[in-house]
Design a protein around this motif. Structure first.
Motif, PDB file in Angstrom:
ATOM      1  N   ARG A 146       0.859  -1.191   0.000  1.00  0.00           N
ATOM      2  CA  ARG A 146       0.000   0.000   0.000  1.00  0.00           C
ATOM      3  C   ARG A 146       0.890   1.234   0.000  1.00  0.00           C
ATOM      4  NH1 ARG A 146      -4.659  -0.404   3.979  1.00  0.00           N
ATOM      5  NH2 ARG A 146      -5.440  -1.567   2.178  1.00  0.00           N
ATOM      6  N   VAL A 147       0.643   2.106  -0.994  1.00  0.00           N
ATOM      7  CA  VAL A 147       1.462   3.293  -1.170  1.00  0.00           C
ATOM      8  C   VAL A 147       0.594   4.524  -0.966  1.00  0.00           C
ATOM      9  CG1 VAL A 147       3.042   4.556  -2.670  1.00  0.00           C
ATOM     10  CG2 VAL A 147       2.846   2.062  -2.884  1.00  0.00           C
ATOM     11  N   THR A 148       1.006   5.374  -0.038  1.00  0.00           N
ATOM     12  CA  THR A 148       0.353   6.665   0.137  1.00  0.00           C
ATOM     13  C   THR A 148       1.264   7.718  -0.465  1.00  0.00           C
ATOM     14  OG1 THR A 148      -0.703   5.900   2.175  1.00  0.00           O
ATOM     15  CG2 THR A 148      -0.625   8.275   1.791  1.00  0.00           C
ATOM     16  N   THR A 149       0.737   8.424  -1.495  1.00  0.00           N
ATOM     17  CA  THR A 149       1.558   9.339  -2.284  1.00  0.00           C
ATOM     18  C   THR A 149       1.046  10.769  -2.172  1.00  0.00           C
ATOM     19  OG1 THR A 149       2.021   7.579  -3.877  1.00  0.00           O
ATOM     20  CG2 THR A 149       2.437   9.849  -4.601  1.00  0.00           C
ATOM     21  N   SER A 150       1.970  11.703  -1.991  1.00  0.00           N
ATOM     22  CA  SER A 150       1.653  13.127  -2.076  1.00  0.00           C
ATOM     23  C   SER A 150       2.379  13.691  -3.292  1.00  0.00           C
ATOM     24  CB  SER A 150       2.098  13.871  -0.812  1.00  0.00           C
ATOM     25  OG  SER A 150       1.349  13.428   0.302  1.00  0.00           O
ATOM     26  N   SER A 151       1.595  14.125  -4.312  1.00  0.00           N
ATOM     27  CA  SER A 151       2.184  14.713  -5.524  1.00  0.00           C
ATOM     28  C   SER A 151       1.996  16.219  -5.472  1.00  0.00           C
ATOM     29  CB  SER A 151       1.510  14.136  -6.777  1.00  0.00           C
ATOM     30  OG  SER A 151       1.697  12.734  -6.840  1.00  0.00           O
ATOM     31  N   PHE A 152       3.087  16.951  -5.727  1.00  0.00           N
ATOM     32  CA  PHE A 152       3.036  18.406  -5.635  1.00  0.00           C
ATOM     33  C   PHE A 152       3.082  19.009  -7.039  1.00  0.00           C
ATOM     34  CE2 PHE A 152       4.883  22.644  -4.858  1.00  0.00           C
ATOM     35  CZ  PHE A 152       3.971  23.097  -3.913  1.00  0.00           C
ATOM     36  N   TYR A 153       1.977  19.721  -7.372  1.00  0.00           N
ATOM     37  CA  TYR A 153       1.879  20.360  -8.675  1.00  0.00           C
ATOM     38  C   TYR A 153       2.364  21.799  -8.511  1.00  0.00           C
ATOM     39  CZ  TYR A 153      -0.636  16.290 -10.348  1.00  0.00           C
ATOM     40  OH  TYR A 153      -0.980  15.013 -10.728  1.00  0.00           O
ATOM     41  N   VAL A 154       3.544  22.076  -9.052  1.00  0.00           N
ATOM     42  CA  VAL A 154       4.240  23.332  -8.824  1.00  0.00           C
ATOM     43  C   VAL A 154       3.473  24.513  -9.423  1.00  0.00           C
ATOM     44  CG1 VAL A 154       6.396  24.592  -9.180  1.00  0.00           C
ATOM     45  CG2 VAL A 154       6.443  22.101  -8.827  1.00  0.00           C
ATOM     46  N   GLY A 155       3.237  25.583  -8.614  1.00  0.00           N
ATOM     47  CA  GLY A 155       2.603  26.822  -9.065  1.00  0.00           C
ATOM     48  C   GLY A 155       1.159  26.667  -9.498  1.00  0.00           C
ATOM     49  N   GLN A 156       0.460  25.652  -9.043  1.00  0.00           N
ATOM     50  CA  GLN A 156      -0.911  25.407  -9.496  1.00  0.00           C
ATOM     51  C   GLN A 156      -1.886  25.421  -8.322  1.00  0.00           C
ATOM     52  OE1 GLN A 156      -1.169  22.314 -12.710  1.00  0.00           O
ATOM     53  NE2 GLN A 156       1.041  22.014 -12.286  1.00  0.00           N
ATOM     54  N   GLY A 157      -1.791  26.499  -7.516  1.00  0.00           N
ATOM     55  CA  GLY A 157      -2.677  26.641  -6.369  1.00  0.00           C
ATOM     56  C   GLY A 157      -3.620  27.810  -6.529  1.00  0.00           C
ATOM     57  N   ASN A 158      -4.120  28.264  -5.372  1.00  0.00           N
ATOM     58  CA  ASN A 158      -5.066  29.393  -5.330  1.00  0.00           C
ATOM     59  C   ASN A 158      -6.340  29.106  -6.113  1.00  0.00           C
ATOM     60  OD1 ASN A 158      -3.553  31.130  -3.688  1.00  0.00           O
ATOM     61  ND2 ASN A 158      -2.333  31.853  -5.419  1.00  0.00           N
ATOM     62  N   TRP A 159      -6.870  27.910  -6.009  1.00  0.00           N
ATOM     63  CA  TRP A 159      -8.131  27.586  -6.677  1.00  0.00           C
ATOM     64  C   TRP A 159      -9.282  27.437  -5.678  1.00  0.00           C
ATOM     65  CZ3 TRP A 159      -9.888  22.705  -5.185  1.00  0.00           C
ATOM     66  CH2 TRP A 159      -8.921  21.830  -4.648  1.00  0.00           C
ATOM     67  N   GLY A 160      -9.021  27.789  -4.401  1.00  0.00           N
ATOM     68  CA  GLY A 160     -10.083  27.798  -3.403  1.00  0.00           C
ATOM     69  C   GLY A 160     -10.299  26.493  -2.681  1.00  0.00           C
ATOM     70  N   GLY A 161      -9.401  25.534  -2.824  1.00  0.00           N
ATOM     71  CA  GLY A 161      -9.568  24.252  -2.154  1.00  0.00           C
ATOM     72  C   GLY A 161      -9.103  24.286  -0.705  1.00  0.00           C
ATOM     73  N   PRO A 162      -9.364  23.211   0.041  1.00  0.00           N
ATOM     74  CA  PRO A 162      -8.929  23.149   1.445  1.00  0.00           C
ATOM     75  C   PRO A 162      -7.408  23.092   1.547  1.00  0.00           C
ATOM     76  CG  PRO A 162      -9.744  21.004   0.736  1.00  0.00           C
ATOM     77  CD  PRO A 162     -10.051  21.953  -0.399  1.00  0.00           C
ATOM     78  N   LYS A 163      -6.895  23.619   2.686  1.00  0.00           N
ATOM     79  CA  LYS A 163      -5.450  23.603   2.875  1.00  0.00           C
ATOM     80  C   LYS A 163      -4.928  22.237   3.313  1.00  0.00           C
ATOM     81  CE  LYS A 163      -4.934  28.511   3.956  1.00  0.00           C
ATOM     82  NZ  LYS A 163      -4.429  29.510   4.947  1.00  0.00           N
ATOM     83  N   GLY A 164      -5.805  21.407   3.861  1.00  0.00           N
ATOM     84  CA  GLY A 164      -5.398  20.069   4.270  1.00  0.00           C
ATOM     85  C   GLY A 164      -4.935  20.015   5.712  1.00  0.00           C
TER      86      GLY A 164
END
Length: 904
Positions: A146-164
């Motif tokens: 079982r793999v838990t992955t966090s992928s970071f999409y560079v410079g693709q924020g500020n779309w109003g989603g939760p901060k986590g």
């Protein structure tokens, strides 16, 4: 947790791999030729490196390279923006190892099943997509990883989603030096090799994507650094055994450029989850910049003091590291069976470690990659021993041997009934889990399922956990806490460590409240550690502490309950040399039995030490198989053991040879000494020697001694023994001049008592002539005999001087001529003139022996008609002079002898 995209499941994707794929992956992350089980498909332990499942998420089933960007665009997550896959980097990966992958997927169908755990808006820096991916056998739905992955999409924020949620961090321990440091010099080809596993992101091969993303060109796969660090931890802390990894994770903190040097620093925390130790680590470059942070792994580590089993042979790890003249890492182990080793921790002039055992061949080196036997929990060992599966044999365990009589396999009719009875674990009262590789009380799964020892087998009264993999007393406490009826506990042949710091042992409370017998043999624990454990047993009355290489005892803890309760103490097979080494035991006021078999005891008190005086309650002592060689030791026993009523003394030098401490002469500077002859009068067989020792022990020890060597001592036994002892003293007195008489008697403190009881014997000393005189070379011989044809049945006596140098044949010729007999008809019997007490073992007072000879046995008067009756029963000592070339002077004692002539 809810949020945009949470719970979204990607379509299942089939994955496949071949052995060559596993070989390539292992090679690309740094596995070495010492780990052929990862690099050679014909190795008997060939296995897939445990982090390989991550590659399958990229490779899928493709035998060829793929368009990485196109593959990323194929699926979008509903409710969130479509992210640009050309600007994505790894954030963090956590891999849970559930089950080893087969070396190939051929013939089976495996799938990657991925779902979204969360999508988080991190503002201007970018967005994080967290997913969970399982590698699943499609036919059984069984997950392998079982793999838990966090992928970071560079410079693709500020779309109003939760901060986590807040990130959980695992920083290195502060102020502690790393336990492991490894380095890896990367090259320009490093990412080009690694991408062939299936991760074809152009970012790691061409400078253009990296330039657009602000990295300045090509960067090495974050997963390369991640996998390389995992390999280093497994190789150096887990023995390169894939079964020793449970979890592994790290956060990708900074990019790595080809040519950078990677430096791994790892810390062992000492925190365990079951048998898994938590390891913290970071990876940085040569400039000190951290490239992997938040590193954490759960590893079954090879540690100093760890117990292991190889093909059923138990050992303890004493060293981890390199050995001169070889490559790679080794484990230096000390075998429980000392005959298995090759040295004692010193190899080719270099000492790598020191063994606890003093045996010269208790140690050897083994590779960390050598597969060890899997350890068991108490319940799994109990199940295997007393209720094994009926329809199948457990993996890795040989089938029981069939019972064969005269070449035919017996039908197990009655045995099946016994097996069914044993399967009723709840009724077991006597449990022996000796040599079952038991290491822990419970596994995580057993605790999760709520399985309890007290529920499975609550009636256990006697428990044997000897010869297992126990390293700490914690599991023993856990097990015994749930056994309220337990009365006897044996944990022999385990290697417990850190006993004095064991917190669970300190807070045992009622775990051992009913245990009356404790066995800690061959544990190599010190006496203070043994007492520390025994103090937790409030009802203890029997303690076995043999084979622990003890040479002296420290004072007993004054408040420990066993100091007033203990009745039996077994200290056999240790290394005590004197009874004074055991002086602290004199404070045990309830002790009745002390077993000191197979030590090295030779004295009552060592130099400058006071002889110990033990409690009057101590009645039985076993001193067999020691090094006692003086009768003075025996004479001092009643003072050291005032309550002594039973003694075992066999197999001491003194017992095998009672003359060892009894010189035949006591030299005097003022008078010549008569010669001693042992050929005919004292040469006896081994059995006769031990019979003499038995009688002398009885005679020298007080009448309070009721049993010797497990035999009861009757009044007749004591009387016969004391008379025998009196005769031995008399013989010694006869061999010394009167001026040395007190020197002899000083060795026999019971002389006066014996004389008062049985009458003082007459001491007849023979005078020695000047050896230069002729008289010194001639023996006055009085030959006598009764012959019907020569004297009408009357006694005939003749006297003659015979040279000492004549052999027995010549003496027979002389006697034959004197009595008119042919030499071969002559029989000669030397009458020594001495009397021996009669041994009448087994004859009760008042009974008569069927073998009594009224002519030679009975009440004998002392001296020659002096009228004083000698008390007791005695027999004349006679020695037959057998044919042979031996000189006459060596066969008889003295210068005047009487020889009876018989016709054969």
């Amino acid at each position: 947790m809810s949020g945009p995209g949470v719970g979204f499941e990607y379509p299942s994707q089939e994955v496949s791999w071949l052995k060559r794929d596993a070989l390539l992956f292992a090679n690309s992350i740094g596995c070495t030729s010492e780990e052929l089980h990862f690099l050679y498909e014909l190795d008997p332990n060939f296995a897939v490196f445990p982090t390989y499942p991550l590659i399958l998420m990229f490779k899928e089933t493709h035998p060829e390279v793929v368009d990485f960007y196109a593959a990323q665009k194929s699926v979008t997550i509903p409710g969130v923006p479509v992210f640009d896959p050309t600007r994505v980097v790894d954030g963090q990966r956590l891999l849970e190892f559930l089950k080893p992958l087969p070396t190939s997927s051929a013939g089976r169908k495996f799938e990657v099943r991925t779902k979204v755990l969360g999508v988080y808006d991190k503002g201007k820096p970018g967005s994080v997509v967290e997913t969970q991916t399982d590698i699943v056998d499609a036919a059984t739905n069984e997950s392998y990883a079982r793999v838990t992955t966090s992928s970071f999409y560079v410079g693709q924020g500020n779309w109003g989603g939760p901060k986590g949620p807040a990130t959980v961090n695992f920083p290195p321990p502060e102020g502690k030096k790393p336990d492991l440091v490894l380095e890896n010099q990367t090259t320009n080809e490093t990412p080009l090799l690694y991408r062939l596993n299936g991760d074809y992101n152009p970012l790691h091969a061409h400078p253009e994507p990296g330039a657009k993303m602000g990295f300045g060109g090509v960067i090495i796969h974050g997963l390369y650094s991640w996998n390389w660090a995992c390999h280093g931890l497994l190789q150096h802390l887990g023995g390169s055994n894939p079964a020793n990894f449970k979890e592994y994770q790290a956060r990708f903190a900074s990019p790595v450029r080809p040519g950078d040097k990677l430096i791994l620093e790892a810390w062992k925390t000492g925190e365990f989850k079951g048998e898994w130790e938590e390891i913290r680590f970071i990876v940085k470059n040569s400039h000190g910049k951290v490239v992997l942070s938040n590193g954490r792994a759960l590893i079954k580590t090879a540690t100093i003091g760890q117990r292991r089993s190889y093909d059923g042979a138990l050992c303890t790890v004493r060293y981890i590291g390199e050995v001169a003249g070889t490559t790679g890492s080794w484990l230096g182990v000390e075998w429980d069976d000392t005959s298995r080793g090759k040295h004692d921790g010193q190899h080719k002039g270099t000492r790598y470690f020191t063994c606890e055992s003093q045996a010269p061949t208790s140690a050897s080196f083994v590779r960390p990659t050598r597969p060890a036997d899997p350890p068991q929990t108490f319940l799994s060992a109990l199940q295997y021993k007393y209720a094994p599966p009926e329809d199948q044999q457990q993996s890795g365990r040989p089938a029981p041997r069939p019972i064969v009589f005269s070449g035919k396999v017996a039908e197990e009719v009655g045995f099946e009934k016994v097996r069914r009875q044993q399967a009723q674990l709840g009724e077991l009262q006597y449990v022996i889990l000796d040599s079952t590789k038991l290491a822990t009380a419970y596994s995580g799964d057993e605790k999760t399922k709520g399985q309890q020892v007290g529920q499975v087998c609550p009636k256990i009264r006697e428990l044997d956990l000897s010869r297992n993999l126990l390293e700490h007393f914690d599991p023993v406490v856990e097990i015994c806490t749930e056994l309220p009826l337990l009365r006897s506990l044996k944990v022999n042949w385990n290697r417990f460590r850190s006993v004095l710091e064991d917190k669970k042992l300190e807070t045992t409370q009622d775990a051992f409240k009913g245990v009356k017998e404790l066995a800690l043999e061959d544990t190599f624990l010190g006496w203070h550690e043994i007492c520390h454990i025994a103090a937790r047993f409030p009802a203890l009355i029997t303690l076995h502490a043999g084979s622990n290489q003890l040479s002296s005892l420290s004072p007993l803890p004054p408040s420990a309950p066993f100091t007033t309760n203990l009745v039996t103490l077994d200290l056999e097979f240790n290394q005590f040399t004197s009874l004074s080494d055991l002086a602290p035991l004199s404070s045990l006021t309830s002790l009745k039995s002390l077993i000191l078999k197979k030590n090295k005891i030779s004295t009552i008190a060592a130099d400058n030490k006071q002889p110990p005086i033990f409690s009057p309650t101590l009645a039985y002592i076993d001193l067999s198989y020691n090094l006692i060689s003086t009768w003075s030791f025996v004479d001092a026993l009643p003072a050291a053991f005032p309550g002594l009523t039973s003694l075992r003394f066999t197999h001491n030098p003194l017992y095998d040879n009672p003359d060892l401490d009894t010189p035949s002469t006591t030299p005097s500077s003022s008078a010549p000494q008569p010669p001693t002859t042992t050929t005919t009068t004292t040469a006896t067989s081994g059995s006769n020697k031990t019979e003499e020792s038995y009688m002398l022990l009885i005679a020298r020890l007080p009448p309070t001694l009721k049993a010797l060597n497990f035999s009861s001592i009757t009044p007749a036994d004591r009387s016969d023994a004391e008379m025998f002892y009196l005769s031995r003293i008399t013989k010694q007195l006869c061999l010394v001049p009167e001026t040395d008489e007190q020197t002899v008697l000083a060795r026999h403190p019971k002389w006066k008592y014996l004389c008062d009881t049985y009458g003082e014997p007459t001491v007849v000393r023979r005078q020695e002539l000047n050896p230069n005189f002729l008289e010194a070379r001639l023996i006055d011989v009085k030959f006598w005999g009764v012959f019907d044809d020569a004297g009408g049945g009357k006694e005939v006596t003749k006297e003659v001087k015979v040279p000492k140098s004549f052999d027995i044949y010549a003496v027979k010729g002389i006697a034959g001529r004197m009595f008119g007999l042919r030499p071969w008809e002559v029989g000669l019997v030397w009458e020594t003139g001495e009397w021996d007490p009669v041994g009448r073992f087994g004859i009760l007072d008042g009974e008569e022996s069927e073998d009594e000879d009224d002519d030679d046995m009975g009440e004998v008067e002392e001296g020659e008609g002096e009228g004083e009756e000698k008390k007791g029963r005695w027999v004349k000592r006679e020695v037959e002079l057998k044919d042979g070339p031996r000189q006459f002077g060596y066969c008889v004692d003295g210068m005047q002898v009487t020889v009876r002539v018989e016709k054969r």
